[in-house]
Enzyme design. Sequence first.
Site, PDB file in Angstrom:
ATOM      1  N   LYS A   1      -4.349  -5.224   4.845  1.00 60.04           N
ATOM      2  CA  LYS A   1      -4.684  -3.916   6.145  1.00 60.04           C
ATOM      3  C   LYS A   1      -5.036  -4.170   7.235  1.00 60.04           C
ATOM      4  O   LYS A   1      -5.441  -5.810   7.340  1.00 60.04           O
ATOM      5  CB  LYS A   1      -6.071  -3.017   5.050  1.00 60.04           C
ATOM      6  CG  LYS A   1      -5.991  -1.572   6.198  1.00 60.04           C
ATOM      7  CD  LYS A   1      -5.083  -0.992   5.619  1.00 60.04           C
ATOM      8  CE  LYS A   1      -4.980   0.758   5.585  1.00 60.04           C
ATOM      9  NZ  LYS A   1      -4.465   1.670   4.704  1.00 60.04           N
TER      10      LYS A   1
HETATM   11  N1  GLU Z   1      -1.120   2.522   5.610  1.00 61.84           N
HETATM   12  C1  GLU Z   1      -0.650   3.551   4.943  1.00 61.84           C
HETATM   13  C2  GLU Z   1      -1.624   3.478   3.386  1.00 61.84           C
HETATM   14  O1  GLU Z   1      -2.948   3.103   4.046  1.00 61.84           O
HETATM   15  C3  GLU Z   1       1.010   3.287   4.248  1.00 61.84           C
HETATM   16  C4  GLU Z   1       0.458   1.383   4.411  1.00 61.84           C
HETATM   17  C5  GLU Z   1       2.520   1.429   4.212  1.00 61.84           C
HETATM   18  O2  GLU Z   1       3.527   2.085   3.987  1.00 61.84           O
HETATM   19  O3  GLU Z   1       2.457   0.367   4.330  1.00 61.84           O
HETATM   20  O4  GLU Z   1      -1.071   3.588   2.842  1.00 61.84           O
END
Ligand code: GLU
Length: 427
Positions: free
Chosen positions: A117
């Site tokens: 993240k």
């Molecule tokens: N931000 C989204 C999550 O928290 C998607 C992450 C992604 O698709 O890599 O799952």
Amino acid sequence: MTPHKKELRRDPEYLTPIYRMALEQFGQAADQLSLDPNVRKRFTDPKRAIMVNIPIRLDDASVEVFHGYRVHHDTTLGPSKGGIRYHPDVNLGECSALAMWMTWKCALMGLPFGGAKGGIRCDPHALSRNELQRLTRRFTAELIQFIGPEVDVPAPDVGTNGQIMAWMMDTYSQFKGYPVPEIVTGKPIAIGGSLGRTEATGRGVVFCIMEAFAHLKMQPKDKKIVVQGFGNVGAHASAILQAEGCKVIAVSDVKSGLVNKKGIDIPALMKHLETNDYIESFQGGERITNAELLELPCDVLVPAALSEQITDENANRISCKILAEAANGPTTPKADKILRERGVFVIPDILANAGGVTVSYFEWVQGLQNLFWKEQEINDRLKDIMCNAFRAVLSLSISEKVDMRLAALMLSIRKITTAKKARGLFP
Ligand code: GLU
């Protein structure tokens, strides 16, 4: 004790309250699994955390420096995967906690990814389109050594969208000298995005709610739904739930909430938000605050905004049968305990909101193969993965007599531990 050892005992910088929350959840699952202490240590800290300072020229020609982060929690199962968040509260601890949750989420869904993240501490609404573009491009350039289709694959999250992904893809491709669409997911269809990706997280939330209805012997018709947050996830979940026959009686955004016991016209609200920034100006219900909205009596409460919304302070007043965590980390461990005692059926975040990263996986695979799938195929495969994961979690929760969150974490941690043991420890 030598000074060196004393130094080692100091807390790492990412050990903030939200990271402690992620660690506490992990600890409960590790205890339940009697996890090998050597493996436990390796999950406790992120694999790597990158902090960058991002200078950009603002529209008034002055220079501003923003703080950006990218955390890779674990890469045992594959490249790390996870969103990029633009929000004033982004920090190292939050990105680290969210990266750990991505590790569990990807493993639970059986995706060949680790967890990551990242984000930039900024207010995206206060920046012009050009400023956002410069910020995104410079951030991507600063991260160039740490991202890549086989390394780490970003996606949208709170405050980012397909356009931001398109700028990331273009910047990465300029560095490489050729187009690399599979560097990001959640990008526009025109540059290799996947059909169904925009709706995927909301759609996945609804698959889980339908499974929970079946388990609890409830029918979707006229079930009262309350949704906190009307961004991409909250809006699509609301629309799909309404199409399934449920009644969405309240929704909210950062500014305010709207309640209408007869049901809110979700397509009309979505249309309204195409030309207006906030729900506030929409006629079709009465105003309430976000705090009041969480406590409305309903069948399903869907927190689809930020973390730590349901705490030991309000958990006693939450009055839903099902809590479907569309956001990441909306419920604190103390609140979890209260909800468990009160008999609320919680669909944990790493299961409920995993539809987004699942279709991100489809997008990555389509990009690598240059072979694109029909929307129906994407939605069918998503349904299959989500419903199987839900049933596996439910069955472990029944057999082990633990709640759904603990069961989900146990399944994920068990899968990655098996893989870690097979790979061994380098060197
Ligand atoms: N931000 C989204 C999550 O928290 C998607 C992450 C992604 O698709 O890599 O799952």
